[in-house]
Motif scaffolding. Structure first.
Motif, PDB file in Angstrom:
ATOM      1  N   GLY A 107       5.184  13.260  -2.208  1.00  0.00           N
ATOM      2  CA  GLY A 107       6.483  13.756  -1.795  1.00  0.00           C
ATOM      3  C   GLY A 107       6.942  13.239  -0.449  1.00  0.00           C
ATOM      4  N   LEU A 108       6.042  12.702   0.346  1.00  0.00           N
ATOM      5  CA  LEU A 108       6.430  12.108   1.624  1.00  0.00           C
ATOM      6  C   LEU A 108       7.135  10.772   1.440  1.00  0.00           C
ATOM      7  CD1 LEU A 108       3.211  12.812   3.753  1.00  0.00           C
ATOM      8  CD2 LEU A 108       5.373  14.080   3.746  1.00  0.00           C
ATOM      9  N   ARG A 109       6.910  10.128   0.299  1.00  0.00           N
ATOM     10  CA  ARG A 109       7.513   8.832  -0.030  1.00  0.00           C
ATOM     11  C   ARG A 109       7.276   7.819   1.088  1.00  0.00           C
ATOM     12  NH1 ARG A 109       6.489   8.104  -3.554  1.00  0.00           N
ATOM     13  NH2 ARG A 109       7.934   6.458  -4.146  1.00  0.00           N
ATOM     14  N   LEU A 110       6.022   7.526   1.337  1.00  0.00           N
ATOM     15  CA  LEU A 110       5.648   6.573   2.380  1.00  0.00           C
ATOM     16  C   LEU A 110       4.785   5.459   1.785  1.00  0.00           C
ATOM     17  CD1 LEU A 110       4.748   8.962   5.335  1.00  0.00           C
ATOM     18  CD2 LEU A 110       6.654   7.352   5.255  1.00  0.00           C
ATOM     19  N   GLY A 141       0.827  -1.198   0.000  1.00  0.00           N
ATOM     20  CA  GLY A 141       0.000   0.000   0.000  1.00  0.00           C
ATOM     21  C   GLY A 141       0.859   1.244   0.000  1.00  0.00           C
ATOM     22  N   SER A 142       0.211   2.395  -0.178  1.00  0.00           N
ATOM     23  CA  SER A 142       0.938   3.649  -0.322  1.00  0.00           C
ATOM     24  C   SER A 142       0.114   4.800   0.218  1.00  0.00           C
ATOM     25  CB  SER A 142       1.244   3.889  -1.811  1.00  0.00           C
ATOM     26  OG  SER A 142       1.804   5.159  -2.018  1.00  0.00           O
ATOM     27  N   PHE A 143       0.801   5.816   0.755  1.00  0.00           N
ATOM     28  CA  PHE A 143       0.165   7.072   1.114  1.00  0.00           C
ATOM     29  C   PHE A 143       0.301   8.110   0.001  1.00  0.00           C
ATOM     30  CE2 PHE A 143       1.085   5.534   5.553  1.00  0.00           C
ATOM     31  CZ  PHE A 143      -0.246   5.422   5.933  1.00  0.00           C
ATOM     32  N   SER A 144       0.952   7.753  -1.098  1.00  0.00           N
ATOM     33  CA  SER A 144       1.241   8.738  -2.143  1.00  0.00           C
ATOM     34  C   SER A 144      -0.023   9.286  -2.788  1.00  0.00           C
ATOM     35  CB  SER A 144       2.141   8.119  -3.213  1.00  0.00           C
ATOM     36  OG  SER A 144       3.427   7.853  -2.704  1.00  0.00           O
ATOM     37  N   LYS A 145      -1.004   8.439  -3.027  1.00  0.00           N
ATOM     38  CA  LYS A 145      -2.195   8.882  -3.754  1.00  0.00           C
ATOM     39  C   LYS A 145      -3.248   9.500  -2.838  1.00  0.00           C
ATOM     40  CE  LYS A 145      -0.304   7.046  -7.385  1.00  0.00           C
ATOM     41  NZ  LYS A 145       0.865   6.388  -6.801  1.00  0.00           N
TER      42      LYS A 145
END
Length: 418
Positions: free
Chosen positions: A270-273, A261-265
């Protein structure tokens, strides 16, 4: 006036002897070559296109970029300010490879709420979910191993598997994704190590695998002995219909599915998490690979994200509303923009539409002509394994406003018409 000739240079016997002993200059030897994997895998065509189309006058449907005006700048800034005010020593210090406990705890609660019971220790925080893919390749893939993928497939995953030295084989499918019978045959024939899927709002097609198909895939993987990598960067961006269960939550798949999973979307790229949830032995191997790669994901970003989780759902709700209107604007404009005989997807969420033009069109060859109209798309060929699908293209609908989408589609129509 008479010119004065220079005095002749006298060479003594001692000087002649010294010159004869001086080393003759040699050409420097070439440095050793790059690793074979670095020479065999090229850069991302999408990145190359984005570099060409970065001019502000270009309406860019090529990127997979969240809309920057929707970033919650105030909320994210408040989260960083709180962390730096209350725990600066922790925020600016090294952290554990597995990830900050507060972020893992908050994330575990979110995953559990969505139907997959998860403890903080089940998670590894990564520097974007792209890193999670690279760590899995390091932990699982030997050069020459076979990896099964959808066709078309997320382009950066193909790069990761290529760098790992894998044989990448596409499994035939349909509008619902990978066909279970074809998967069974591919496993029998190819003896693969893993199957890579984006089951929900797939990149590039936007399609979603229905629940019965997910269950069938899980059953085949359990019976035939196969890892599943389930990549879910878009799952929270649903505009229509009901949430579907992760493959990782289905009977037979629990001990062999890695969920990414990702927090990018939903927060900010820009946090790259990102994060990885997987069985213990594999997760620990990925943690060792991460230690070698970057020690840990930035502590400050992790702590700020953990703080921001309290308001993330409200932010995502707003983003979904805006993106839904933009998807609808693109769907409404496509019939007039595309040549007769074109077909396109109608995704229930995510960021992308997939278009198939009539077979006579080559979207890679057409792109320069389209860019002259100050609009851009991504040709579909690089997403394919094997037969390139030259008449296909991907459009991102989330970055532009409905008015900009309408203008971009008018430009696209002029470019395609020539």
């Amino acid at each position: 006036m008479t010119a004065v000739e220079p005095a002749p240079t006298l060479v003594t016997p001692a000087a002649e002897q010294a010159a004869s002993r001086a080393p003759v200059p040699q050409l420097a030897a070439p440095v050793p070559p790059l690793a074979a994997r670095a020479r065999s895998v090229g850069g991302s065509p999408v990145r190359d296109i984005l570099a060409v189309t970065a001019r502000p006058e270009v309406i860019n449907f090529a990127g997979g970029l969240p809309a920057p005006e929707l970033f919650d700048r105030d909320g994210i800034a408040a989260a960083f300010e709180h962390v730096l005010a209350h725990s600066p020593a922790q925020a600016l210090q090294y952290s554990t490879t597995e990830g900050e406990p507060t972020l893992r705890a908050g994330l575990a609660a979110r995953v559990t709420d969505r139907g997959l019971p998860t403890a903080p220790g089940d998670l590894l925080i990564t520097t974007g979910s792209q890193q999670a893919l690279s760590l899995l390749a390091t932990a699982l893939i030997e050069p020459g191993d076979t990896v099964l993928v959808e066709n078309p497939c997320y382009l950066a995953a193909l790069q990761v598997f290529g760098l790992a030295g894998a044989r990448v084989v596409a499994v035939p499918g349909d509008a619902d994704g990978v066909d279970p019978a074809a998967l069974e045959e591919a496993i029998r024939r190819e003896h693969p190590k893993l199957l890579y899927l984006v089951p929900t709002f797939q990149n590039p097609t936007g399609r979603t695998m229905p629940a019965p198909r997910r269950a069938a895939i899980a059953e085949v993987a359990a019976r035939r002995g196969l890892w599943i990598v389930e990549d879910d960067p878009y799952g929270e961006l649903r505009y229509d219909g009901e949430h579907l269960p992760w493959i990782a939550s289905l009977p037979g798949a629990e001990d062999r599915t890695v969920l990414l999973g990702s927090f990018s979307k939903v927060m900010a790229p820009g946090l790259r998490l990102g994060w990885l949830r997987g069985p213990g032995e594999l997760r620990r191997a990925c943690a060792v690979a991460k230690q070698a790669a970057d020690l840990h994901t930035p502590t400050l970003n992790q702590l700020a994200a953990a703080r921001y989780l309290d308001v993330l759902d409200a932010h995502v709700k707003r983003v979904r509303s805006v993106y839904c209107a933009r998807r609808d604007a693109m769907l409404a404009g496509l019939p007039a923009a595309l040549p007769a005989g074109s077909r396109w997807s109608r995704p229930a969420g995510g960021m992308f539409l997939w278009v198939r033009l009539p077979e006579s069109y080559d979207t890679l060859a057409l792109l320069p002509r389209v860019v002259e109209q100050n609009v851009a798309y991504v040709p579909g060929a690089p997403f394919h394994v094997g037969e390139p699908g030259r008449s296909t293209l991907r459009l991102c609908f989330v970055t532009q406003t409905p008015d900009e989408i309408g203008e971009g589609l008018r430009r696209l129509a002029r470019g395609l018409a020539g």
